[in-house]
Motif scaffolding. Sequence first.
Motif, PDB file in Angstrom:
ATOM      1  N   ASP A  12       0.873  -1.170   0.000  1.00 21.94           N
ATOM      2  CA  ASP A  12       0.000   0.000   0.000  1.00 21.94           C
ATOM      3  C   ASP A  12       0.913   1.224   0.000  1.00 21.94           C
ATOM      4  OD1 ASP A  12      -1.592   2.187   0.685  1.00 21.94           O
ATOM      5  OD2 ASP A  12      -2.740   1.088   2.183  1.00 21.94           O
ATOM      6  N   PRO A  13       0.917   2.026  -1.074  1.00 24.30           N
ATOM      7  CA  PRO A  13       1.850   3.157  -1.133  1.00 24.30           C
ATOM      8  C   PRO A  13       1.601   4.198  -0.046  1.00 24.30           C
ATOM      9  CG  PRO A  13       0.302   3.245  -2.968  1.00 24.30           C
ATOM     10  CD  PRO A  13       0.081   1.932  -2.271  1.00 24.30           C
ATOM     11  N   PHE A  14       0.435   4.185   0.556  1.00 27.11           N
ATOM     12  CA  PHE A  14       0.145   5.130   1.634  1.00 27.11           C
ATOM     13  C   PHE A  14       0.665   4.626   2.984  1.00 27.11           C
ATOM     14  CE2 PHE A  14      -3.032   5.855  -1.668  1.00 27.11           C
ATOM     15  CZ  PHE A  14      -2.770   7.185  -1.945  1.00 27.11           C
ATOM     16  N   GLN A  15       1.192   3.386   3.004  1.00 23.31           N
ATOM     17  CA  GLN A  15       1.761   2.824   4.226  1.00 23.31           C
ATOM     18  C   GLN A  15       3.231   2.436   4.012  1.00 23.31           C
ATOM     19  OE1 GLN A  15      -0.633   0.370   6.856  1.00 23.31           O
ATOM     20  NE2 GLN A  15      -2.104   0.166   5.176  1.00 23.31           N
ATOM     21  N   ARG A  16       3.919   3.204   3.196  1.00 21.61           N
ATOM     22  CA  ARG A  16       5.330   2.949   2.885  1.00 21.61           C
ATOM     23  C   ARG A  16       6.184   2.871   4.148  1.00 21.61           C
ATOM     24  NH1 ARG A  16      10.199   5.446   1.564  1.00 21.61           N
ATOM     25  NH2 ARG A  16      11.123   4.825  -0.413  1.00 21.61           N
ATOM     26  N   GLU A  17       5.949   3.788   5.086  1.00 20.32           N
ATOM     27  CA  GLU A  17       6.752   3.817   6.316  1.00 20.32           C
ATOM     28  C   GLU A  17       6.508   2.563   7.161  1.00 20.32           C
ATOM     29  OE1 GLU A  17       4.885   6.430   5.249  1.00 20.32           O
ATOM     30  OE2 GLU A  17       6.548   7.654   4.505  1.00 20.32           O
ATOM     31  N   ALA A  18       5.286   2.054   7.166  1.00 21.26           N
ATOM     32  CA  ALA A  18       4.991   0.823   7.909  1.00 21.26           C
ATOM     33  C   ALA A  18       5.762  -0.345   7.294  1.00 21.26           C
ATOM     34  CB  ALA A  18       3.492   0.539   7.913  1.00 21.26           C
ATOM     35  N   PHE A  19       5.803  -0.410   5.959  1.00 23.47           N
ATOM     36  CA  PHE A  19       6.579  -1.474   5.316  1.00 23.47           C
ATOM     37  C   PHE A  19       8.068  -1.301   5.620  1.00 23.47           C
ATOM     38  CE2 PHE A  19       9.080  -3.501   2.060  1.00 23.47           C
ATOM     39  CZ  PHE A  19       8.520  -4.759   2.020  1.00 23.47           C
ATOM     40  N   GLN A  20       8.545  -0.079   5.655  1.00 22.48           N
ATOM     41  CA  GLN A  20       9.958   0.150   5.965  1.00 22.48           C
ATOM     42  C   GLN A  20      10.291  -0.368   7.367  1.00 22.48           C
ATOM     43  OE1 GLN A  20      11.497   4.052   5.114  1.00 22.48           O
ATOM     44  NE2 GLN A  20      13.340   3.703   6.319  1.00 22.48           N
ATOM     45  N   ARG A  21       9.439  -0.105   8.341  1.00 19.25           N
ATOM     46  CA  ARG A  21       9.679  -0.618   9.702  1.00 19.25           C
ATOM     47  C   ARG A  21       9.663  -2.147   9.713  1.00 19.25           C
ATOM     48  NH1 ARG A  21       6.385   3.770  10.698  1.00 19.25           N
ATOM     49  NH2 ARG A  21       4.536   2.461  10.953  1.00 19.25           N
ATOM     50  N   TYR A  22       8.734  -2.726   8.966  1.00 21.88           N
ATOM     51  CA  TYR A  22       8.640  -4.182   8.829  1.00 21.88           C
ATOM     52  C   TYR A  22       9.951  -4.735   8.268  1.00 21.88           C
ATOM     53  CZ  TYR A  22       6.895  -8.495   6.526  1.00 21.88           C
ATOM     54  OH  TYR A  22       6.692  -9.779   6.077  1.00 21.88           O
TER      55      TYR A  22
END
Length: 107
Positions: A12-22
């Motif tokens: 989800d491009p609007f949750q890029r930061e969440a994927f980065q933390r993951y």
Amino acid sequence: MAVTCFIRYQIDPFQREAFQRYAEAWGRIIPRCGGNLLGYFLPHEGSNDVAWGLIGFDNLAAYERYRTTLQHDAEGRSNFALAQSQRFILREERMWLEDVPGTREAR
């Protein structure tokens, strides 16, 4: 024969930061469980919803040992649960590649 698990994520491009933390959490988990993390990669230009992860293993038996260890790793289980609950990964595809001798981590 060394092999690399090549993971393509649609995020989800609007949750890029969440994927980065993951992905950053896997930077601790994967080596501890026996994998050779080659890296996670976020979109920079072009498509904004595709990310990549590459994990190397000496062979498929090493991967099977890694999977067993990962199943018992509390932080690994927690990271999987985070992705499921926040739904920032929309799709995941895995491909196994055989390393070309003399090219992995060549300097």
